[in-house]
Design a protein around this motif. Structure first.
Motif, PDB file in Angstrom:
ATOM      1  N   CYS A   1       6.479  -3.107  44.760  1.00  0.00           N
ATOM      2  CA  CYS A   1       5.289  -3.913  45.032  1.00  0.00           C
ATOM      3  C   CYS A   1       5.700  -5.250  45.632  1.00  0.00           C
ATOM      4  O   CYS A   1       6.801  -5.740  45.366  1.00  0.00           O
ATOM      5  CB  CYS A   1       4.495  -4.146  43.750  1.00  0.00           C
ATOM      6  SG  CYS A   1       2.872  -4.838  44.129  1.00  0.00           S
TER       7      CYS A   1
ATOM      8  N   GLU B   1       2.350   2.700  38.978  1.00  0.00           N
ATOM      9  CA  GLU B   1       3.136   2.532  40.208  1.00  0.00           C
ATOM     10  C   GLU B   1       3.028   1.101  40.720  1.00  0.00           C
ATOM     11  O   GLU B   1       2.338   0.257  40.140  1.00  0.00           O
ATOM     12  CB  GLU B   1       2.674   3.525  41.275  1.00  0.00           C
ATOM     13  CG  GLU B   1       1.239   3.360  41.732  1.00  0.00           C
ATOM     14  CD  GLU B   1       0.884   4.225  42.951  1.00  0.00           C
ATOM     15  OE1 GLU B   1       1.690   4.282  43.911  1.00  0.00           O
ATOM     16  OE2 GLU B   1      -0.196   4.826  42.945  1.00  0.00           O
ATOM     17  N   GLY B   2       3.744   0.831  41.824  1.00  0.00           N
ATOM     18  CA  GLY B   2       3.632  -0.448  42.496  1.00  0.00           C
ATOM     19  C   GLY B   2       2.431  -0.389  43.429  1.00  0.00           C
ATOM     20  O   GLY B   2       1.429   0.259  43.117  1.00  0.00           O
ATOM     21  N   ASP B   3       2.531  -1.020  44.597  1.00  0.00           N
ATOM     22  CA  ASP B   3       1.390  -0.914  45.523  1.00  0.00           C
ATOM     23  C   ASP B   3       1.652   0.192  46.537  1.00  0.00           C
ATOM     24  O   ASP B   3       2.728   0.238  47.150  1.00  0.00           O
ATOM     25  CB  ASP B   3       1.126  -2.230  46.249  1.00  0.00           C
ATOM     26  CG  ASP B   3      -0.256  -2.176  46.867  1.00  0.00           C
ATOM     27  OD1 ASP B   3      -1.222  -2.595  46.192  1.00  0.00           O
ATOM     28  OD2 ASP B   3      -0.389  -1.630  47.992  1.00  0.00           O
TER      29      ASP B   3
ATOM     30  N   ASN C   1      -3.489  -3.700  46.794  1.00  0.00           N
ATOM     31  CA  ASN C   1      -3.682  -5.152  46.900  1.00  0.00           C
ATOM     32  C   ASN C   1      -4.089  -5.550  48.325  1.00  0.00           C
ATOM     33  O   ASN C   1      -4.376  -6.714  48.580  1.00  0.00           O
ATOM     34  CB  ASN C   1      -2.435  -5.917  46.421  1.00  0.00           C
ATOM     35  CG  ASN C   1      -1.181  -5.590  47.211  1.00  0.00           C
ATOM     36  OD1 ASN C   1      -1.265  -5.152  48.356  1.00  0.00           O
ATOM     37  ND2 ASN C   1      -0.021  -5.820  46.618  1.00  0.00           N
TER      38      ASN C   1
ATOM     39  N   PHE D   1      -1.727 -13.120  41.374  1.00  0.00           N
ATOM     40  CA  PHE D   1      -0.976 -12.061  42.079  1.00  0.00           C
ATOM     41  C   PHE D   1       0.452 -12.467  42.444  1.00  0.00           C
ATOM     42  O   PHE D   1       1.296 -11.626  42.669  1.00  0.00           O
ATOM     43  CB  PHE D   1      -1.732 -11.631  43.356  1.00  0.00           C
ATOM     44  CG  PHE D   1      -2.811 -10.628  43.067  1.00  0.00           C
ATOM     45  CD1 PHE D   1      -4.040 -11.035  42.580  1.00  0.00           C
ATOM     46  CD2 PHE D   1      -2.603  -9.266  43.237  1.00  0.00           C
ATOM     47  CE1 PHE D   1      -5.033 -10.115  42.275  1.00  0.00           C
ATOM     48  CE2 PHE D   1      -3.579  -8.335  42.943  1.00  0.00           C
ATOM     49  CZ  PHE D   1      -4.801  -8.759  42.463  1.00  0.00           C
TER      50      PHE D   1
ATOM     51  N   ARG E   1       6.760   2.489  35.542  1.00  0.00           N
ATOM     52  CA  ARG E   1       6.500   2.821  36.941  1.00  0.00           C
ATOM     53  C   ARG E   1       7.137   4.136  37.351  1.00  0.00           C
ATOM     54  O   ARG E   1       8.206   4.474  36.856  1.00  0.00           O
ATOM     55  CB  ARG E   1       7.113   1.735  37.822  1.00  0.00           C
ATOM     56  CG  ARG E   1       6.040   0.919  38.461  1.00  0.00           C
ATOM     57  CD  ARG E   1       6.586  -0.050  39.420  1.00  0.00           C
ATOM     58  NE  ARG E   1       5.670  -1.179  39.390  1.00  0.00           N
ATOM     59  CZ  ARG E   1       5.819  -2.265  40.088  1.00  0.00           C
ATOM     60  NH1 ARG E   1       6.870  -2.409  40.864  1.00  0.00           N
ATOM     61  NH2 ARG E   1       4.937  -3.220  40.012  1.00  0.00           N
TER      62      ARG E   1
ATOM     63  N   CYS F   1       0.540  -7.420  35.438  1.00  0.00           N
ATOM     64  CA  CYS F   1       0.883  -6.082  35.957  1.00  0.00           C
ATOM     65  C   CYS F   1       1.213  -5.158  34.780  1.00  0.00           C
ATOM     66  O   CYS F   1       2.063  -5.484  33.953  1.00  0.00           O
ATOM     67  CB  CYS F   1       2.075  -6.156  36.901  1.00  0.00           C
ATOM     68  SG  CYS F   1       2.487  -4.516  37.546  1.00  0.00           S
TER      69      CYS F   1
ATOM     70  N   ALA G   1       3.663  -7.858  45.188  1.00  0.00           N
ATOM     71  CA  ALA G   1       3.022  -8.898  44.352  1.00  0.00           C
ATOM     72  C   ALA G   1       3.757  -8.913  43.018  1.00  0.00           C
ATOM     73  O   ALA G   1       4.546  -8.005  42.724  1.00  0.00           O
ATOM     74  CB  ALA G   1       1.548  -8.561  44.150  1.00  0.00           C
ATOM     75  N   ARG G   2       3.497  -9.926  42.234  1.00  0.00           N
ATOM     76  CA  ARG G   2       4.070  -9.981  40.875  1.00  0.00           C
ATOM     77  C   ARG G   2       2.964 -10.426  39.932  1.00  0.00           C
ATOM     78  O   ARG G   2       3.021 -11.518  39.352  1.00  0.00           O
ATOM     79  CB  ARG G   2       5.239 -10.981  40.825  1.00  0.00           C
ATOM     80  CG  ARG G   2       6.506 -10.508  41.522  1.00  0.00           C
ATOM     81  CD  ARG G   2       7.489 -11.650  41.644  1.00  0.00           C
ATOM     82  NE  ARG G   2       6.863 -12.769  42.348  1.00  0.00           N
ATOM     83  CZ  ARG G   2       7.071 -14.052  42.062  1.00  0.00           C
ATOM     84  NH1 ARG G   2       7.869 -14.403  41.095  1.00  0.00           N
ATOM     85  NH2 ARG G   2       6.461 -14.995  42.774  1.00  0.00           N
ATOM     86  N   CYS G   3       1.933  -9.619  39.826  1.00  0.00           N
ATOM     87  CA  CYS G   3       0.773 -10.004  39.013  1.00  0.00           C
ATOM     88  C   CYS G   3       1.211 -10.382  37.606  1.00  0.00           C
ATOM     89  O   CYS G   3       2.026  -9.668  37.003  1.00  0.00           O
ATOM     90  CB  CYS G   3      -0.210  -8.846  38.922  1.00  0.00           C
ATOM     91  SG  CYS G   3      -0.964  -8.476  40.496  1.00  0.00           S
TER      92      CYS G   3
HETATM   93  S1  SF4 Z   1      -0.506  -5.388  42.828  1.00  0.00           S
HETATM   94 FE1  SF4 Z   1      -0.592  -3.817  41.219  1.00  0.00          FE
HETATM   95  S2  SF4 Z   1       1.499  -2.977  41.093  1.00  0.00           S
HETATM   96 FE2  SF4 Z   1       1.609  -4.886  42.259  1.00  0.00          FE
HETATM   97  S3  SF4 Z   1       2.166  -6.424  40.761  1.00  0.00           S
HETATM   98 FE3  SF4 Z   1      -0.070  -6.425  40.921  1.00  0.00          FE
HETATM   99  S4  SF4 Z   1      -0.774  -4.994  39.337  1.00  0.00           S
HETATM  100 FE4  SF4 Z   1       1.431  -4.636  39.607  1.00  0.00          FE
END
Ligand code: SF4
Length: 428
Positions: free
Chosen positions: A198, A253-255, A284, A318, A220, A205, A200-202
């Motif tokens: 991914c 999973e990631g994105d 995202n 995010f 993941r 997450c 992003a680093r929500c």
């Molecule tokens: S966009 Fe989804 S997979 Fe990526 S960090 Fe955010 S929650 Fe996790």
């Protein structure tokens, strides 16, 4: 019906939940407190779960003194500690208030769930939620385990070497994921997890947490399925389910945009065999050029996750890497231009989401970017910590109320649909 205050519930240190006569239950929105009544709660829907909140003290409303109180101990058994209780509500319901509490010193962050307010009235639990989607897509009563196991057996016979099928089996049987169960039961929407990575680093997450005191709730996916493996799952589901949806972008999973090199050929493969079924992506929305290629390959709908429609608040949650908020907006606009059905996965935290600042921003966003559908999802993150982060960035004034925000949007944007699940193209 007359609004009657409902009774507060708390837990003892063993986790036993009990009601506190003489005290009304209270809901919290950022640092605002509201007494809970029969008017702002409903009977607890089936499937909700109760949680005890450690390191925290319940806030209740004393009916005699007519004041809010933070309880250090059980008022009827001095010396015995009591803890706040919250509900993790069933899918389809969005919370309007979180459980009311104050943190003790050195309280640890709450794990990744949402913490709906609850109380007790006439022999049953009530909770502060609003029904946004009536569909029984994730009703646990309709997903008996023996049927899921039978479904796993029969589908695995058909695709013994499909690694994605093995992964989804694990999600269904180990994590109890309703989307995974639905694949094996042949209902509604099937998951197509694909991406290990991914951009992003929500902070919330659920599939990856690094350098954090909380842990991710699922692991993941550890491999990238091939286009053939993805198409095999999708075609199986589309072939046997009416108004089916297959979705990239899952909690495990990631994105999916970071796995577009397998998703694009997979979509083409699916569409070379059938025009049926809705191919959806939960994402995202960070890479508009890649999104466009996927639209051209045959993607029918996208659901973009946003905690806020304001750049600074979005960035704080995010923590994007290598993309910006403007890229997300570009993806939405490109999709709308190409008549792709666009949903926003709007992550709701009472107190922030219904602040007049966010409400105003949402109205202006919806005017400029007329998306088709708002999915109201509960933010799975410690609510006080979240509001604290956001209040470092923006003013959070007194909440308008989630229910009021919803009615105002319905009035102002009558064509916008609201719900919780990805709709099939037959009802776009
Ligand atoms: S966009 Fe989804 S997979 Fe990526 S960090 Fe955010 S929650 Fe996790």
């Amino acid at each position: 019906m007359k609004n009657i205050l409902i009774t507060a519930v708390v837990a003892d240190k063993e986790g036993k939940i009990f009601e506190l006569e003489g005290y009304a239950a209270v809901g919290m929105s950022a640092d605002n407190f509201t007494a809970l009544s029969t008017g702002n709660t409903i009977n607890m829907p089936y499937g909700g779960e109760f949680m005890l909140l450690p390191d925290r003290r319940p806030v209740v409303f004393n009916l005699k003194t007519k004041r809010l109180e933070t309880l250090k101990e059980n008022p009827y058994s001095p010396g015995d500690p009591v803890f706040p209780v919250a509900a993790f509500n069933s899918p389809g319901y969005v919370i309007s208030h979180v459980s009311a509490y104050r943190e003790k010193q050195a309280a640890k962050q709450l794990p990744l769930f949402s913490y709906g307010a609850i109380g007790w009235y006439k022999g049953g639990f009530r909770t502060a939620v609003i029904l946004v989607d009536e569909e029984k897509r994730q009703d646990l009563r309709l997903m008996p385990l023996e049927k899921v196991i039978a479904g796993v057996r029969s589908i695995k016979k058909k695709m013994p070497n499909n690694r994605l099928c093995d992964h989804i089996e694990n999600c269904a049987l180990k994590y109890g994921c309703p989307a995974a169960k639905n694949f094996f039961l042949g209902r509604y929407e099937a998951p197509l997890p694909t991406s290990k990575n991914c951009n992003a680093r929500c902070i919330g997450c659920i599939s990856l947490q690094r350098d954090s005191e909380i842990r991710n709730s699922q692991d993941r996916i550890s491999f990238t399925p091939s286009p053939v493996e993805i198409a095999e799952i999708a075609l199986e589901h589309i072939g046997r389910v009416k108004r089916s949806v297959v979705s990239f972008g899952q909690g495990c999973e990631g994105d999916p945009l970071l796995a577009a090199h397998v998703i694009e050929p997979a979509i083409k493969l699916i569409r070379s065999k059938t025009g049926s079924g809705t191919i959806n992506m939960n994402t995202n929305g960070s890479l508009p050029e890649i999104m466009e290629r996927l639209f051209d390959a045959g993607l029918d709908s996208i659901r973009i996750s946003m905690n806020s429609v304001r750049e600074k608040c979005y960035d704080a949650y995010f923590r994007p890497r290598g993309y910006g908020f403007s890229d997300v907006i570009k993806s939405i606009d490109k999709a709308l231009d190409k008549k792709i059905f666009v949903s926003i996965n709007y992550l709701n935290c009472p107190g922030f989401t219904d602040s007049s600042e966010e409400k105003r921003a949402l109205f202006s966003f919806l005017k400029t970017h007329p998306v088709n559908f708002l999915q109201w999802r509960n933010l799975n993150f410690d609510p006080l910590r979240y509001c604290k982060i956001m209040s470092g960035i923006t003013l959070i004034s007194e909440p308008v109320g989630i229910s009021e925000v919803l009615s105002m949007i319905r009035k102002e944007f009558p064509d916008l649909k609201h719900g919780y699940f990805n709709p099939p193209k037959e009802i776009f």
